[in-house]
Write an enzyme that holds these catalytic residues in place. Structure first.
Site, PDB file in Angstrom:
ATOM      1  N   ASP A  13       1.739  12.142 -11.371  1.00  0.00           N
ATOM      2  CA  ASP A  13       1.385  10.543 -11.978  1.00  0.00           C
ATOM      3  C   ASP A  13       1.828  10.150 -12.711  1.00  0.00           C
ATOM      4  OD1 ASP A  13      -0.031  10.673  -9.407  1.00  0.00           O
ATOM      5  OD2 ASP A  13      -1.510  11.748 -10.426  1.00  0.00           O
ATOM      6  N   LYS A  16       6.916   7.807 -10.169  1.00  0.00           N
ATOM      7  CA  LYS A  16       7.408   8.062  -9.488  1.00  0.00           C
ATOM      8  C   LYS A  16       7.983   7.318  -8.285  1.00  0.00           C
ATOM      9  CE  LYS A  16       6.144  12.247  -8.748  1.00  0.00           C
ATOM     10  NZ  LYS A  16       5.287  11.580  -9.513  1.00  0.00           N
ATOM     11  N   GLY A  40       0.437  10.860  -4.358  1.00  0.00           N
ATOM     12  CA  GLY A  40       0.238   9.339  -4.023  1.00  0.00           C
ATOM     13  C   GLY A  40       1.141   8.727  -5.225  1.00  0.00           C
ATOM     14  N   HIS A  41       1.326   7.538  -4.042  1.00  0.00           N
ATOM     15  CA  HIS A  41       2.624   7.271  -5.160  1.00  0.00           C
ATOM     16  C   HIS A  41       2.848   5.300  -5.158  1.00  0.00           C
ATOM     17  CE1 HIS A  41       5.783  11.334  -5.169  1.00  0.00           C
ATOM     18  NE2 HIS A  41       5.012  10.932  -5.111  1.00  0.00           N
ATOM     19  N   GLN A 223       4.613  15.111  -7.280  1.00  0.00           N
ATOM     20  CA  GLN A 223       3.814  16.266  -8.311  1.00  0.00           C
ATOM     21  C   GLN A 223       4.575  16.203 -10.045  1.00  0.00           C
ATOM     22  OE1 GLN A 223       4.087  17.604  -5.003  1.00  0.00           O
ATOM     23  NE2 GLN A 223       2.151  16.238  -4.618  1.00  0.00           N
TER      24      GLN A 223
HETATM   25  P1  GDP Z   1       3.213   8.651  -9.228  1.00  0.00           P
HETATM   26  O1  GDP Z   1       2.465   9.810  -8.500  1.00  0.00           O
HETATM   27  O2  GDP Z   1       4.129   9.186  -9.948  1.00  0.00           O
HETATM   28  O3  GDP Z   1       3.716   7.833  -8.411  1.00  0.00           O
HETATM   29  O4  GDP Z   1       2.616   8.023 -10.380  1.00  0.00           O
HETATM   30  P2  GDP Z   1       1.445   7.081  -9.248  1.00  0.00           P
HETATM   31  O5  GDP Z   1       1.539   5.731  -8.698  1.00  0.00           O
HETATM   32  O6  GDP Z   1       0.475   8.393  -8.774  1.00  0.00           O
HETATM   33  O7  GDP Z   1       0.353   6.403 -10.688  1.00  0.00           O
HETATM   34  C1  GDP Z   1       1.210   5.923 -11.742  1.00  0.00           C
HETATM   35  C2  GDP Z   1       0.484   4.337 -11.117  1.00  0.00           C
HETATM   36  O8  GDP Z   1       0.542   3.655 -13.265  1.00  0.00           O
HETATM   37  C3  GDP Z   1       0.216   3.376 -10.419  1.00  0.00           C
HETATM   38  O9  GDP Z   1      -1.106   3.115 -10.475  1.00  0.00           O
HETATM   39  C4  GDP Z   1       1.778   2.645 -10.941  1.00  0.00           C
HETATM   40  O10 GDP Z   1       0.766   1.454 -10.289  1.00  0.00           O
HETATM   41  C5  GDP Z   1       1.070   2.237 -12.657  1.00  0.00           C
HETATM   42  N1  GDP Z   1       2.741   2.520 -13.294  1.00  0.00           N
HETATM   43  C6  GDP Z   1       3.521   2.492 -13.067  1.00  0.00           C
HETATM   44  N2  GDP Z   1       4.324   2.475 -13.914  1.00  0.00           N
HETATM   45  C7  GDP Z   1       3.860   1.663 -14.384  1.00  0.00           C
HETATM   46  C8  GDP Z   1       3.562   1.321 -16.040  1.00  0.00           C
HETATM   47  O11 GDP Z   1       5.400   0.936 -16.180  1.00  0.00           O
HETATM   48  N3  GDP Z   1       2.945   0.481 -16.826  1.00  0.00           N
HETATM   49  C9  GDP Z   1       1.826  -0.224 -16.330  1.00  0.00           C
HETATM   50  N4  GDP Z   1       0.342  -0.740 -16.729  1.00  0.00           N
HETATM   51  N5  GDP Z   1       1.696   1.075 -14.837  1.00  0.00           N
HETATM   52  C10 GDP Z   1       2.570   1.697 -14.072  1.00  0.00           C
HETATM   53  P1  IMO Z   2       1.836  12.487  -6.781  1.00  0.00           P
HETATM   54  O1  IMO Z   2       2.979  13.145  -6.462  1.00  0.00           O
HETATM   55  C1  IMO Z   2      -1.184  14.586  -9.621  1.00  0.00           C
HETATM   56  C2  IMO Z   2      -2.688  18.867  -8.388  1.00  0.00           C
HETATM   57  C3  IMO Z   2      -4.075  18.536  -8.058  1.00  0.00           C
HETATM   58  C4  IMO Z   2      -4.353  19.707  -8.422  1.00  0.00           C
HETATM   59  C5  IMO Z   2      -3.644  20.441  -8.136  1.00  0.00           C
HETATM   60  C6  IMO Z   2      -2.883  21.799  -6.904  1.00  0.00           C
HETATM   61  O2  IMO Z   2       1.197  11.703  -6.914  1.00  0.00           O
HETATM   62  O3  IMO Z   2       2.283  12.695  -8.946  1.00  0.00           O
HETATM   63  P2  IMO Z   2      -2.916  20.418  -4.077  1.00  0.00           P
HETATM   64  O4  IMO Z   2      -3.334  19.331  -3.459  1.00  0.00           O
HETATM   65  O5  IMO Z   2      -1.848  20.166  -4.964  1.00  0.00           O
HETATM   66  O6  IMO Z   2      -3.282  21.947  -4.021  1.00  0.00           O
HETATM   67  O7  IMO Z   2      -3.468  20.288  -5.404  1.00  0.00           O
HETATM   68  O8  IMO Z   2      -2.114  19.877  -7.998  1.00  0.00           O
HETATM   69  N1  IMO Z   2      -1.706  17.572  -7.545  1.00  0.00           N
HETATM   70  C7  IMO Z   2      -1.405  16.192  -8.027  1.00  0.00           C
HETATM   71  N2  IMO Z   2      -1.311  16.086  -9.205  1.00  0.00           N
HETATM   72  N3  IMO Z   2      -0.273  13.727  -8.903  1.00  0.00           N
HETATM   73  C8  IMO Z   2      -0.215  15.008  -7.696  1.00  0.00           C
HETATM   74  O9  IMO Z   2       1.243  13.912  -6.944  1.00  0.00           O
HETATM   75  C9  IMO Z   2      -0.697  15.238  -7.106  1.00  0.00           C
HETATM   76  N4  IMO Z   2      -0.148  16.591  -6.805  1.00  0.00           N
HETATM   77  C10 IMO Z   2      -1.170  17.799  -6.266  1.00  0.00           C
HETATM   78  O10 IMO Z   2      -4.650  17.957  -8.179  1.00  0.00           O
HETATM   79  O11 IMO Z   2      -4.667  20.167  -9.697  1.00  0.00           O
HETATM   80 MG    MG Z   3       0.517   9.794  -7.723  1.00  0.00          MG
END
Ligand code: GDP
Ligand code: IMO
Ligand code: MG
Length: 427
Positions: A13, A16, A40-41, A223
Site C-alpha cells: 500500500d 504503487k 488493491g491499487h 504487496q
Molecule cells: P498500492 O497498493 O501500493 O497501490 O497503494 P494503495 O492504493 O493501496 O494505497 C495508497 C493510497 O494512497 C491510495 O488511496 C492512493 O490514492 C493514495 N495516495 C497515493 N499517493 C498519494 C499521495 O502522495 N498523497 C495522498 N494523500 N494520497 C496518496
Molecule cells: P498491495 O499490492 C498490504 C497482507 C495481508 C496479510 C498478508 C497475507 O495493495 O500493496 P494474503 O491475502 O496475501 O495471503 O495476506 O499480506 N497483504 C497486503 N497488505 N497491501 C497489499 O497489497 C497486500 N496483499 C496482502 O493483509 O497481512
Molecule cells: Mg494496496
C-alpha cells in the site's frame, strides 16, 4: 533496453498504483508479475478513481499493453468483474494479455483461505481471504490448474477431479464443510475459459520481444518487500515474491533484462494484518496519519496500522531489491505535524543495530531509535517542483536520501496523477 521494476519497499500500500499510472505514460507495456487480487491499487485521474486488484494499473492508457504474467494467480471471476467495471467507464480492456501458465484461483482456495484463518484463532495472519495463499500452495504442490488448462476441457476435468478429491477431503474432514461439486465448477470455469481465450498468450515471449525491439516495460509489483515469502516478516507475509527478483521469475524474463528498480515508500509506514511493526504509533499521531492519509485497506477496508518512517526497513528494501532509486509518496499527509521522526536504527537488548533482524522475536523486541526533524505547516499538495516544497519538507526528503544512500526519483504530494514531483527520468 528500457525496463523498470516498481516494488513496494514496506508492507504494501505504498502507492504503487499511483506511481505505476504516472510512469505508465512513458511505457509500452505494464506487467504484473506476482500476487493476485489480494492487491488493491488505487489510480486517480481527474474525476475517475479506479481500485484495481488484478488488472495492471496502466489500464487507463489504451495504447499500452497490460500484462498479467505467469507469477500472478488469477481469479477469473475477479478478472471479469474488473473488466466489466472498466467497460462501464468506457475502457475496453482490449489491451490486456494474460499468461497461459499463470495459475488459477479456484473456489476451494477462497473457502480454504477463510477456514484456515479461522482455525489459526489468535495466531491468524490477517490474510485478505481472496484464496491467494492456497492457490500458491497448490501451485507448489503441483496440483494447481493453469489458465491454459481451461482450453483443454478433458485435461481440465481430470485436473479438477484430482484437486477436488484432495480438497473435499480437507473441507469435509477438517472443517466439517460440504464438499464442492465438480459439475458446477467445471461449467463455470470452462465458460470463463471461453471468455478469457482472446486475452491469453505466451506473455514471456511477448515481453522478451518487446524488450528486444526497444519498447519500454514497466513491471508493477504488488504487496511489498516485508510481505515477501522469503525476505518478509514470515509467517506474516503473502505467498509470493513481491521483491524485484520476482519480476524475472514471475514474468519469464532473464534477470539481466531488469535495468532499473524503483522502491516505492510512503513518507511514513503502514501495515495491514498482523505481525511486528517497530515504528507503529498507537497514539493520536498514529490516528492523525490514519485519518489524514485515509489509511483504510483498498481490498478489505480494514484500518491500516500507522507509524513513523523506518529507515532500517528502507535500507533492507534497498539491499534485497537492489533499488536504484526511491519514490516517496504521501508526503502531504505529514503536513501540519510540528515534528516528524525517522527511525535510523533499533535498540535490541541494549545494543544498537542498523540491520533488519530476521527473527520475529528479535524484531518485536526492537525499540526504534529516532531522529527528529522540524515539521512544516504548509499545504504541499500543489507542489510540482522540489523548490515548491517548504524548506523543512525538503530537509525531510533529503534526510531520506542520506539515510538510504539512494536518490529520490519521484515525490507524490497527493493521490492524483499530476500531484507528482519528478526529480529524474525513471526510464
Ligand atoms: P498500492 O497498493 O501500493 O497501490 O497503494 P494503495 O492504493 O493501496 O494505497 C495508497 C493510497 O494512497 C491510495 O488511496 C492512493 O490514492 C493514495 N495516495 C497515493 N499517493 C498519494 C499521495 O502522495 N498523497 C495522498 N494523500 N494520497 C496518496
Ligand atoms: P498491495 O499490492 C498490504 C497482507 C495481508 C496479510 C498478508 C497475507 O495493495 O500493496 P494474503 O491475502 O496475501 O495471503 O495476506 O499480506 N497483504 C497486503 N497488505 N497491501 C497489499 O497489497 C497486500 N496483499 C496482502 O493483509 O497481512
Ligand atoms: Mg494496496
Amino acid at each position: 533496453m528500457s525496463t523498470v521494476v516498481l516494488v513496494g519497499a514496506q508492507w504494501g500500500d505504498e502507492g504503487k498504483g499511483k506511481i505505476t499510472d504516472y510512469l505508465a505514460e512513458q511505457a509500452d507495456l505494464v506487467v504484473r508479475y506476482q500476487g493476485g487480487n489480494n492487491a488493491g491499487h488505487t489510480v486517480i485521474v481527474g474525476e475517475t478513481t479506479l481500485q484495481l486488484h488484478l488488472i495492471p494499473s496502466g489500464i487507463l492508457y489504451e495504447d499500452k499493453l497490460c500484462v498479467i504474467g505467469n507469477g500472478v494467480v488469477v481469479d477469473p471471476e475477479v478478472f471479469f468483474e474488473e473488466l466489466e467495471n472498466l467497460k462501464g467507464m468506457g475502457i475496453s480492456g482490449d489491451n490486456l494479455r494474460v499468461s497461459d501458465i499463470a495459475h488459477l484461483i479456484m473456489p476451494y482456495h477462497k473457502i480454504l483461505d477463510s477456514f484456515e484463518e479461522e482455525k489459526r484463532g489468535e495466531l491468524k495472519l490477517g490474510t485478505t481471504r481472496r484464496g491467494v495463499g492456497p492457490a500458491y500452495v497448490d501451485k507448489y504442490a503441483r496440483r494447481g490448474i493453469r489458465v491454459g488448462d481451461l482450453f483443454e476441457p478433458k485435461l481440465f476435468r481430470e485436473k479438477l477431479k484430482r484437486a477436488l478429491e484432495y480438497h473435499n477431503f480437507i473441507l469435509t474432514g477438517i472443517y466439517g464443510a460440504e464438499p464442492l461439486k465438480q459439475a458446477e465448477i467445471e461449467e463455470k470455469y470452462l465458460e470463463y475459459g471461453r471468455r478469457l481465450k482472446k486475452y491469453v498468450e505466451d506473455t514471456s515471449l511477448l515481453i522478451y520481444e518487446a524488450v528486444k525491439s526497444g519498447k519500454k516495460v514497466l513491471f508493477e509489483g504488488a504487496q511489498g518487500t516485508l510481505l515477501d515469502i522469503d525476505h518478509g516478516t514470515y509467517p506474516y507475509v503473502t505467498c509470493s515474491q513481491p521483491i524485484s527478483g520476482g519480476a524475472a521469475t514471475g514474468s519469464g524474463i532473464g534477470p539481466n533484462f531488469i535495468e532499473k528498480i524503483v522502491g516505492v515508500t510512503k513518507a511514513y509506514t503502514t501495515r495491514v494484518g498482523e505481525g511486528p511493526f517497530p515504528t507503529e504509533l498507537k497514539d493520536e499521531i498514529g490516528d492523525f496519519i490514519r485519518q489524514n492519509g485515509r489509511e483504510f485497506g483498498t481490498t478489505t477496508g480494514r484500518p491500516r496500522r500507522c507509524g513513523w518512517l523506518d529507515g532500517v526497513v528502507l535500507k533492507y528494501a534497498a539491499r534485497i531489491n537492489g533499488l536504484t532509486s526511491i519514490a516517496v509518496t504521501k508526503l502531504d499527509v505529514l503536513s501540519s505535524l510540528p515534528v516528524v521522526k525517522i527511525c535510523t536504527g533499533y535498540k535490541l537488548d541494549g545494543r544498537y543495530i542498523e540491520h533488519f533482524p530476521h527473527s520475529l522475536e528479535e524484531l518485536s523486541r526492537c525499540e526504534p531509535v529516532y531522529e527528529e526533524l522540524p515539521g512544516w505547516k504548509e499545504d504541499i499538495s500543489s507542489a510540482r517542483k522540489m523548490e515548491d516544497l517548504p524548506p523543512n519538507a525538503q530537509r525531510y526528503v533529503k534526510r531520506i536520501e542520506e539515510i538510504t544512500g539512494l536518490r529520490i526519483s519521484l515525490i507524490a504530494v497527493g493521490p492524483a496523477r499530476e500531484q507528482t514531483i519528478s526529480l529524474e527520468n525513471v526510464f
